[in-house]
Motif scaffolding. Structure first.
Motif, PDB file in Angstrom:
ATOM      1  N   LEU A 155       0.817  -1.175  -0.061  1.00  0.00           N
ATOM      2  CA  LEU A 155      -0.036   0.042  -0.017  1.00  0.00           C
ATOM      3  C   LEU A 155       0.914   1.205   0.107  1.00  0.00           C
ATOM      4  CD1 LEU A 155      -2.798  -1.092   2.793  1.00  0.00           C
ATOM      5  CD2 LEU A 155      -3.033  -0.782  -0.105  1.00  0.00           C
ATOM      6  N   CYS A 156       2.091   1.128   0.592  1.00  0.00           N
ATOM      7  CA  CYS A 156       2.843   2.379   0.652  1.00  0.00           C
ATOM      8  C   CYS A 156       3.362   2.898  -0.765  1.00  0.00           C
ATOM      9  CB  CYS A 156       4.067   2.157   1.627  1.00  0.00           C
ATOM     10  SG  CYS A 156       3.508   1.798   3.155  1.00  0.00           S
ATOM     11  N   ASP A 157       3.274   1.909  -1.692  1.00  0.00           N
ATOM     12  CA  ASP A 157       4.037   2.075  -2.900  1.00  0.00           C
ATOM     13  C   ASP A 157       3.040   3.011  -3.718  1.00  0.00           C
ATOM     14  OD1 ASP A 157       6.262   0.816  -2.608  1.00  0.00           O
ATOM     15  OD2 ASP A 157       5.608  -1.105  -3.449  1.00  0.00           O
ATOM     16  N   SER A 158       1.771   2.950  -3.248  1.00  0.00           N
ATOM     17  CA  SER A 158       0.438   3.801  -4.047  1.00  0.00           C
ATOM     18  C   SER A 158       0.501   4.920  -3.262  1.00  0.00           C
ATOM     19  CB  SER A 158      -0.698   2.996  -4.351  1.00  0.00           C
ATOM     20  OG  SER A 158      -1.059   2.346  -3.139  1.00  0.00           O
ATOM     21  N   CYS A 159       0.782   5.315  -2.200  1.00  0.00           N
ATOM     22  CA  CYS A 159       0.480   6.384  -1.280  1.00  0.00           C
ATOM     23  C   CYS A 159       1.553   7.444  -1.792  1.00  0.00           C
ATOM     24  CB  CYS A 159       0.481   6.237   0.002  1.00  0.00           C
ATOM     25  SG  CYS A 159       0.050   7.419   1.325  1.00  0.00           S
ATOM     26  N   VAL A 160       1.071   8.457  -2.478  1.00  0.00           N
ATOM     27  CA  VAL A 160       1.887   9.535  -2.929  1.00  0.00           C
ATOM     28  C   VAL A 160       2.152  10.588  -2.002  1.00  0.00           C
ATOM     29  CG1 VAL A 160       1.964  11.358  -4.704  1.00  0.00           C
ATOM     30  CG2 VAL A 160       1.101   9.248  -5.412  1.00  0.00           C
ATOM     31  N   GLU A 161       1.332  10.958  -1.056  1.00  0.00           N
ATOM     32  CA  GLU A 161       1.220  11.929  -0.116  1.00  0.00           C
ATOM     33  C   GLU A 161       2.434  11.655   0.867  1.00  0.00           C
ATOM     34  OE1 GLU A 161       0.445  15.191  -0.576  1.00  0.00           O
ATOM     35  OE2 GLU A 161      -0.365  14.656  -2.581  1.00  0.00           O
ATOM     36  N   LYS A 162       2.418  10.295   1.511  1.00  0.00           N
ATOM     37  CA  LYS A 162       3.048  10.110   2.518  1.00  0.00           C
ATOM     38  C   LYS A 162       2.992  10.944   3.895  1.00  0.00           C
ATOM     39  CE  LYS A 162       5.827   6.574   0.640  1.00  0.00           C
ATOM     40  NZ  LYS A 162       5.056   6.661  -0.661  1.00  0.00           N
ATOM     41  N   PRO A 163       1.579  10.861   4.311  1.00  0.00           N
ATOM     42  CA  PRO A 163       1.525  11.793   5.563  1.00  0.00           C
ATOM     43  C   PRO A 163       2.039  11.281   6.514  1.00  0.00           C
ATOM     44  CG  PRO A 163      -0.661  10.545   4.828  1.00  0.00           C
ATOM     45  CD  PRO A 163       0.313  10.447   3.667  1.00  0.00           C
TER      46      PRO A 163
END
Length: 231
Positions: A155-163
């Motif tokens: 899932l982290c690979d598709s998370c662009v914003e990285k909050p």
């Protein structure tokens, strides 16, 4: 005792009765150099035990009421008791992530469930997000009808914003790793009240698995334990 698919199901049920979850497992291969099982010989298989969300919390609190007020690492102690009782019933050896010498629990978990670390170091689960943990494992002398999971989409690979890397007031997490001392000083300090009462701001910023997010009292408990750390 040779474990069958039925006995693995019974192990899962025994753990679930205490709010814990069977988190997968695998059979060791000759190149693994596994720890010893209950017989003292190298174990043939391992089952990971953990929690998903806070289902374990009411069980832990009921146990805590019957224990002395001054008890070191109560959650670890409770986990050892629960997992140890299951191990005794099913002919396994129970181990804990805090046992020394430390065993490769994170590598085992990645192998058992096909997971990868998040930017915070916590393994990202496709359903639980960051709201899960591993509380122990069961080692068996015989192989089990289980197998390692194939890695899935991270899932982290598709998370662009990285909050999860933008919410900490002291930027404790970065590409350079975890700034442990900076985090600890902040949590202990006057500005650390939001972290102490509601948990890690970076972890809470993650958009995945929010239905499993630990309640504030659970997060405060863990943060208080972190704040008492001596190293």
């Amino acid at each position: 005792m040779i474990a069958t698919a039925g006995s693995v199901d019974r192990i899962a049920a025994a753990l679930l009765a205490n709010g814990l979850v069977l988190r997968g497992g695998f059979n060791f291969t000759p190149g693994d150099a596994p720890p010893t099982g209950s017989s003292g010989a190298p174990a043939a298989a391992v089952l990971l035990v953990g929690q998903a969300g806070a289902a374990h919390w009411p069980h832990f609190l009921r146990w805590r009421e019957s224990q002395p007020e001054q008890i070191a690492n109560p959650l670890d102690t409770w986990s050892r008791e629960v997992i140890g009782a299951v191990a005794q019933d099913f002919g396994a050896r129970a181990i804990s992530p805090s046992d020394k010498p430390y065993l490769p629990f994170q590598q085992w978990a990645m192998r058992a469930e096909g997971l990868k670390p998040s930017p915070l170091g916590i393994l990202m689960h496709p359903h639980y997000g960051l709201w899960h943990a591993y509380r122990g494992a069961l080692l068996f002398d015989d192989e089990l009808p289980v197998q390692a999971a194939e890695p899935g989409a991270h899932l982290c690979d598709s998370c662009v914003e990285k909050p999860c890397l933008k919410s900490c007031p002291v930027d404790a997490y970065s590409a350079q790793g975890f700034a442990y001392q900076s985090c600890l000083a902040h949590v202990r300090g006057a500005g650390g009240s939001p972290c102490r009462s509601g948990g890690c701001l970076d972890r809470n910023a993650c958009p995945y698995g929010t239905e499993y997010r630990y309640p504030p009292e659970v997060q405060a408990y863990h943060m208080a334990s972190f704040a008492r750390a001596t190293n």
